[in-house]
Design a protein around this motif. Sequence first.
Motif, PDB file in Angstrom:
ATOM      1  N   MET B   1     -78.260  -3.748   9.354  1.00 46.42           N
ATOM      2  CA  MET B   1     -77.736  -5.085   9.067  1.00 46.42           C
ATOM      3  C   MET B   1     -76.659  -5.434  10.092  1.00 46.42           C
ATOM      4  O   MET B   1     -75.664  -4.720  10.198  1.00 46.42           O
ATOM      5  N   SER B   2     -76.859  -6.460  10.824  1.00 42.86           N
ATOM      6  CA  SER B   2     -75.808  -6.836  11.763  1.00 42.86           C
ATOM      7  C   SER B   2     -75.267  -8.194  11.339  1.00 42.86           C
ATOM      8  O   SER B   2     -75.925  -8.958  10.662  1.00 42.86           O
ATOM      9  N   PHE B   3     -74.020  -8.430  11.704  1.00 46.55           N
ATOM     10  CA  PHE B   3     -73.438  -9.727  11.400  1.00 46.55           C
ATOM     11  C   PHE B   3     -72.449 -10.064  12.494  1.00 46.55           C
ATOM     12  O   PHE B   3     -72.124  -9.216  13.336  1.00 46.55           O
ATOM     13  N   ASP B   4     -72.007 -11.277  12.499  1.00 42.30           N
ATOM     14  CA  ASP B   4     -71.108 -11.740  13.546  1.00 42.30           C
ATOM     15  C   ASP B   4     -69.705 -11.220  13.266  1.00 42.30           C
ATOM     16  O   ASP B   4     -68.969 -11.801  12.482  1.00 42.30           O
ATOM     17  N   ASN B   5     -69.327 -10.073  13.880  1.00 44.76           N
ATOM     18  CA  ASN B   5     -68.027  -9.524  13.524  1.00 44.76           C
ATOM     19  C   ASN B   5     -66.867 -10.126  14.308  1.00 44.76           C
ATOM     20  O   ASN B   5     -65.768  -9.612  14.299  1.00 44.76           O
ATOM     21  N   ARG B   6     -67.135 -11.243  14.996  1.00 49.16           N
ATOM     22  CA  ARG B   6     -65.994 -11.962  15.575  1.00 49.16           C
ATOM     23  C   ARG B   6     -65.175 -12.621  14.478  1.00 49.16           C
ATOM     24  O   ARG B   6     -63.984 -12.787  14.590  1.00 49.16           O
ATOM     25  N   ILE B   7     -65.852 -13.074  13.406  1.00 49.10           N
ATOM     26  CA  ILE B   7     -65.123 -13.833  12.391  1.00 49.10           C
ATOM     27  C   ILE B   7     -64.836 -13.028  11.130  1.00 49.10           C
ATOM     28  O   ILE B   7     -64.108 -13.479  10.263  1.00 49.10           O
ATOM     29  N   HIS B   8     -65.408 -11.808  11.014  1.00 48.96           N
ATOM     30  CA  HIS B   8     -65.174 -11.023   9.799  1.00 48.96           C
ATOM     31  C   HIS B   8     -64.082  -9.991  10.006  1.00 48.96           C
ATOM     32  O   HIS B   8     -63.808  -9.581  11.128  1.00 48.96           O
ATOM     33  N   THR B   9     -63.489  -9.562   8.896  1.00 43.92           N
ATOM     34  CA  THR B   9     -62.543  -8.453   8.960  1.00 43.92           C
ATOM     35  C   THR B   9     -63.291  -7.198   8.517  1.00 43.92           C
ATOM     36  O   THR B   9     -64.254  -7.286   7.769  1.00 43.92           O
ATOM     37  N   GLU B  11     -64.313  -3.762   6.477  1.00 43.31           N
ATOM     38  CA  GLU B  11     -64.318  -3.506   5.037  1.00 43.31           C
ATOM     39  C   GLU B  11     -62.982  -2.959   4.571  1.00 43.31           C
ATOM     40  O   GLU B  11     -62.405  -2.087   5.214  1.00 43.31           O
ATOM     41  N   GLY B  12     -62.510  -3.462   3.439  1.00 48.53           N
ATOM     42  CA  GLY B  12     -61.287  -2.920   2.851  1.00 48.53           C
ATOM     43  C   GLY B  12     -60.013  -3.609   3.307  1.00 48.53           C
ATOM     44  O   GLY B  12     -58.947  -3.340   2.784  1.00 48.53           O
ATOM     45  N   VAL B  13     -60.102  -4.474   4.307  1.00 43.21           N
ATOM     46  CA  VAL B  13     -58.926  -5.249   4.726  1.00 43.21           C
ATOM     47  C   VAL B  13     -59.294  -6.722   4.723  1.00 43.21           C
ATOM     48  O   VAL B  13     -60.468  -7.068   4.745  1.00 43.21           O
ATOM     49  N   ARG B  14     -58.317  -7.597   4.684  1.00 43.49           N
ATOM     50  CA  ARG B  14     -58.636  -9.015   4.541  1.00 43.49           C
ATOM     51  C   ARG B  14     -57.492  -9.890   5.021  1.00 43.49           C
ATOM     52  O   ARG B  14     -56.384  -9.421   5.238  1.00 43.49           O
ATOM     53  N   ASP B  15     -57.804 -11.184   5.155  1.00 44.63           N
ATOM     54  CA  ASP B  15     -56.775 -12.169   5.480  1.00 44.63           C
ATOM     55  C   ASP B  15     -56.152 -12.650   4.175  1.00 44.63           C
ATOM     56  O   ASP B  15     -56.850 -12.838   3.191  1.00 44.63           O
ATOM     57  N   ASN B 122     -58.217  -1.288   1.122  1.00 46.83           N
ATOM     58  CA  ASN B 122     -57.722  -0.147   1.898  1.00 46.83           C
ATOM     59  C   ASN B 122     -56.316  -0.394   2.428  1.00 46.83           C
ATOM     60  O   ASN B 122     -55.597   0.539   2.752  1.00 46.83           O
ATOM     61  N   GLU B 123     -55.941  -1.669   2.552  1.00 47.43           N
ATOM     62  CA  GLU B 123     -54.609  -1.997   3.042  1.00 47.43           C
ATOM     63  C   GLU B 123     -53.839  -2.688   1.922  1.00 47.43           C
ATOM     64  O   GLU B 123     -54.274  -3.729   1.432  1.00 47.43           O
ATOM     65  N   VAL B 124     -52.749  -2.075   1.495  1.00 47.84           N
ATOM     66  CA  VAL B 124     -51.936  -2.698   0.451  1.00 47.84           C
ATOM     67  C   VAL B 124     -50.467  -2.626   0.839  1.00 47.84           C
ATOM     68  O   VAL B 124     -50.061  -1.781   1.637  1.00 47.84           O
TER      69      VAL B 124
END
Lengths: 215, 421
Positions: B1-9, B11-15, B122-124
């Motif tokens: 599965m590939s996706f456009d990782n320019r716009i994604h963060t 796994e486990g971290v987020r904006d 993963n980031e808190v």
Amino acid sequence: MKYLTFALAKGRLAFKALELLEQTGITCEEMKDKDTRKLIFTNEELGLKFFLSKATDVPTYVELGAADIGVVGYDTILEEGRNLYEVLDLGFGKCRMCVCGPESARSILDSHQMINVASKYPNIAKDYFHNVRQQTAEIIKLNGSVELAPIVGLSDVIVDIVETGTTLKENGLTVLEEICPLSARVVVNQVSMKLEQERIRDIITKLEAVINGGN
Amino acid sequence: MSFDNRIHTPEGVRDIYGEELKLKNMIEDKLDKVLKSYAYDYIETPTIEYFNVFNGDKGTASSNEMYKLFDRENNTLVVRPDITPSIARCVAKYFSNEKLHLRLCYKGRTFKNLPRLHGKMNEVTHVGAELIGDDESAADGEILSMVVESMLNLGLKDFQVSIGQVDFFRGIVKSFNLDADVEKALRDAITDNKTYLIREIGHKAGIKDELLDILAGMYVNPDNDEILKKASDLADNEISANAIDRLYKVYQIMKLYGYEEYVSFDLSLISDYDYYSGIVFKGYTYGSGSPVVAGGRYNGLISKFGLDMPSVGYAFIVDELMFALAKQRVELNREANGVMVLYQNEDLSQAIKLSKALREKDLSVLLSRKSSRSSLDDYICHALNHEISKIIYMSDDIKIINAETKEEKTATVDEILGGAL
């Protein structure tokens, strides 16, 4: 009063658990209606909610607090490895987690050479072969009819639940090693256990009394 | 599965942005207020440290939960999974000559490489405090009071701080002469609250049912004094008795602070780490499936860095508080006291002059040109979303618009600066 939510593993376990709960005075009439399409059932009087979910999802619901209490097999608890309180062994749904295969596979186990293992429980299989047997194992994750794997040559052995062993026998397989005994367990979310301590402890104590009385 | 990782963060971290970030900042402000009011000093430690700072049970993360990298000399580094070990390292390094107690606090993001798809970040962000060099029960009481006060400041009403004492279990292990295997099995059973297993192991070791009930957390009593009394009656060994005595003293301190109703004793709270040496506690509230705060006394931690100093502390997990507050719909009072200055092209110089003057009066001013493509209502809506209560609209004349009521009045620049807002 806040609702206490039960997550029950669909199928026989849920049926038996409800039976047990009924003996402690906890009923859910709504759930007995076989034709219902409802997903969640309520006992307003006692402030309880119940829902059925796939067994493997029960630990998830409970760990994240979407359900306070869960009833699920020990196999699922081991496989999922969630952070839960496991407060009660209900004593039913008894079976064993085993390594099974054709008798000819026993030599691979004995010689400790690399072995191919198919299982619905890759984490349990990996833990057993790596940490207990200290044998190199290639784990293949399957989603059902695991007994097929050694028959068609996909793997040397399987790691699966054995209840009576009839399916194994009919397919020329046998239990080679036992990993651990299994049964249904009550799990509780760690926060619920503290904040609703009295209500949950009360339910556990009553369930315990029914189980011990039954023996 | 590939996706456009320019716009994604990953796994486990987020904006975190918008309303959610405002909530987060407000939570941090409330926690900060308590830290300041108890005169704690902030300390900042690096996000990346040597593996040895956290390894060997010095933190809460296991080795395979740490994000690891290598420096140019091929040393193993980790992105910190928690902050307490870093503070201990700093204390050993910088404060060895300290004659009095140290009160340190911190705020920072922590990272753990957790199993994927388990619904945990993963980031808190951790906010915490450490009271170092004081081994008295008053120090335990101060830390616990800060925890309670933080929860109250956040507007939480239904919460509970459970307190245990690790030496209670240690005393039992010693007095029943449990060998290492049995101790570990019993410890694991208590940690996972496996009541049936606690009984099974306990019976084999000859431990009484009533005492096992206490270790399993099965003995429930709303009266804290009763819990302590029962525990001390049942555990007739010196180490356990001293542990209960300490809890009793801490309870008296909590009464002096007036916070005794928020704490309860739970002797099934023990710790996997051998440097814990006294009280351990966890704080719980509805809406978060995990504790929102945890802490305890770890007199053996700083000595792992070469300086023997007692320490007690807590760490709030801000992200868990965010879940809880959002689920409980606790309203943190947000003051809408910002101002929007809305101008048309020809009024730019006057608008900048006015904004500058208002900002000098410590007001938050959003300066915006009124575009012909957007209606005045669009701007009012925008104002309401950004804690802005008044819009100064410069067209032919100057109007002050109340963003909530939409009431308008005209005013001159001098009147506005004179306090007509």
